[in-house]
Design an enzyme around this catalytic site. Sequence first.
Site, PDB file in Angstrom:
ATOM      1  N   HIS A   1       0.828  -1.199   0.000  1.00 33.85           N
ATOM      2  CA  HIS A   1       0.000   0.000   0.000  1.00 33.85           C
ATOM      3  C   HIS A   1       0.864   1.252   0.000  1.00 33.85           C
ATOM      4  O   HIS A   1       1.982   1.234   0.509  1.00 33.85           O
ATOM      5  CB  HIS A   1      -0.928   0.030   1.229  1.00 33.85           C
ATOM      6  CG  HIS A   1      -0.211  -0.047   2.542  1.00 33.85           C
ATOM      7  ND1 HIS A   1       0.262  -1.221   3.066  1.00 33.85           N
ATOM      8  CD2 HIS A   1       0.122   0.914   3.444  1.00 33.85           C
ATOM      9  CE1 HIS A   1       0.841  -0.991   4.235  1.00 33.85           C
ATOM     10  NE2 HIS A   1       0.782   0.309   4.481  1.00 33.85           N
TER      11      HIS A   1
ATOM     12  N   HIS B   1       0.743   5.270   1.256  1.00 32.59           N
ATOM     13  CA  HIS B   1       0.082   6.318   2.033  1.00 32.59           C
ATOM     14  C   HIS B   1       0.088   7.586   1.192  1.00 32.59           C
ATOM     15  O   HIS B   1       1.137   7.972   0.654  1.00 32.59           O
ATOM     16  CB  HIS B   1       0.847   6.605   3.326  1.00 32.59           C
ATOM     17  CG  HIS B   1       0.854   5.493   4.318  1.00 32.59           C
ATOM     18  ND1 HIS B   1       0.031   5.472   5.415  1.00 32.59           N
ATOM     19  CD2 HIS B   1       1.588   4.352   4.385  1.00 32.59           C
ATOM     20  CE1 HIS B   1       0.266   4.381   6.123  1.00 32.59           C
ATOM     21  NE2 HIS B   1       1.210   3.678   5.515  1.00 32.59           N
TER      22      HIS B   1
HETATM   23  P1  AMP Z   1       1.798   0.645   7.567  1.00 36.77           P
HETATM   24  O1  AMP Z   1       2.480   0.997   8.855  1.00 36.77           O
HETATM   25  O2  AMP Z   1       2.447   1.309   6.381  1.00 36.77           O
HETATM   26  O3  AMP Z   1       1.649  -0.843   7.395  1.00 36.77           O
HETATM   27  O4  AMP Z   1       0.364   1.321   7.659  1.00 36.77           O
HETATM   28  C1  AMP Z   1      -0.806   0.633   7.914  1.00 36.77           C
HETATM   29  C2  AMP Z   1      -1.902   1.659   8.026  1.00 36.77           C
HETATM   30  O5  AMP Z   1      -3.146   0.998   7.978  1.00 36.77           O
HETATM   31  C3  AMP Z   1      -1.880   2.496   9.315  1.00 36.77           C
HETATM   32  O6  AMP Z   1      -1.715   3.879   8.990  1.00 36.77           O
HETATM   33  C4  AMP Z   1      -3.253   2.225   9.934  1.00 36.77           C
HETATM   34  O7  AMP Z   1      -3.841   3.368  10.527  1.00 36.77           O
HETATM   35  C5  AMP Z   1      -4.058   1.736   8.740  1.00 36.77           C
HETATM   36  N1  AMP Z   1      -5.174   0.860   9.067  1.00 36.77           N
HETATM   37  C6  AMP Z   1      -5.154  -0.237   9.841  1.00 36.77           C
HETATM   38  N2  AMP Z   1      -6.384  -0.807   9.902  1.00 36.77           N
HETATM   39  C7  AMP Z   1      -7.185  -0.055   9.109  1.00 36.77           C
HETATM   40  C8  AMP Z   1      -8.562  -0.116   8.754  1.00 36.77           C
HETATM   41  N3  AMP Z   1      -9.371  -1.084   9.227  1.00 36.77           N
HETATM   42  N4  AMP Z   1      -9.061   0.831   7.936  1.00 36.77           N
HETATM   43  C9  AMP Z   1      -8.262   1.822   7.467  1.00 36.77           C
HETATM   44  N5  AMP Z   1      -6.954   1.929   7.752  1.00 36.77           N
HETATM   45  C10 AMP Z   1      -6.421   1.007   8.578  1.00 36.77           C
END
Ligand code: AMP
Length: 137
Positions: free
Chosen positions: A98, A100
């Site tokens: 993903h 951001h």
């Molecule tokens: P990463 O640290 O790059 O793996 O980021 C994962 C992101 O996913 C974090 O910013 C979380 O806030 C986001 N996240 C986790 N669960 C959910 C969810 N159910 N819906 C939307 N975002 C989420």
Amino acid sequence: MSCIFCRILQGEIPSARVYEDAHAVAFLDINPLAPGHTLVVTRNHHSRVWEVPEAELAGLMAAVKRVSRAIVSATRAEGLNLLANNGPVAGQVVPHVHFHLIPRRNGDGILPEWKPREYQPGEMDAVLKKISDACAE
Ligand code: AMP
Ligand code: ZN
């Protein structure tokens, strides 16, 4: 299926979707760094960016471009960070590829400033050779 993003894509867990197409789905991050902070994820499960087939990655990046433009326009942001964490040491918590998309404003202070360093003698040439050789593999 334990991957939380796969469960979101299957509709098992709700999400605030802003866009989707054949290769990518975009939804609001549940804990945003700023309002409009969005995640653009691959439709198929892959853990790291370098594991995504080229056609899927091209599709993902096309969606990243589209949603970036939309975020900047809709939130009247002054800029936007694109960030992809790959591996736990790089801050990746959800092991599903993903990006951001983080809208930015002057003085928001939401990302720490980088602390660049200088190369030591010979260090740059050594790492250059290793990476360029690996690129050729
Ligand atoms: P990463 O640290 O790059 O793996 O980021 C994962 C992101 O996913 C974090 O910013 C979380 O806030 C986001 N996240 C986790 N669960 C959910 C969810 N159910 N819906 C939307 N975002 C989420
Ligand atoms: Zn997944």
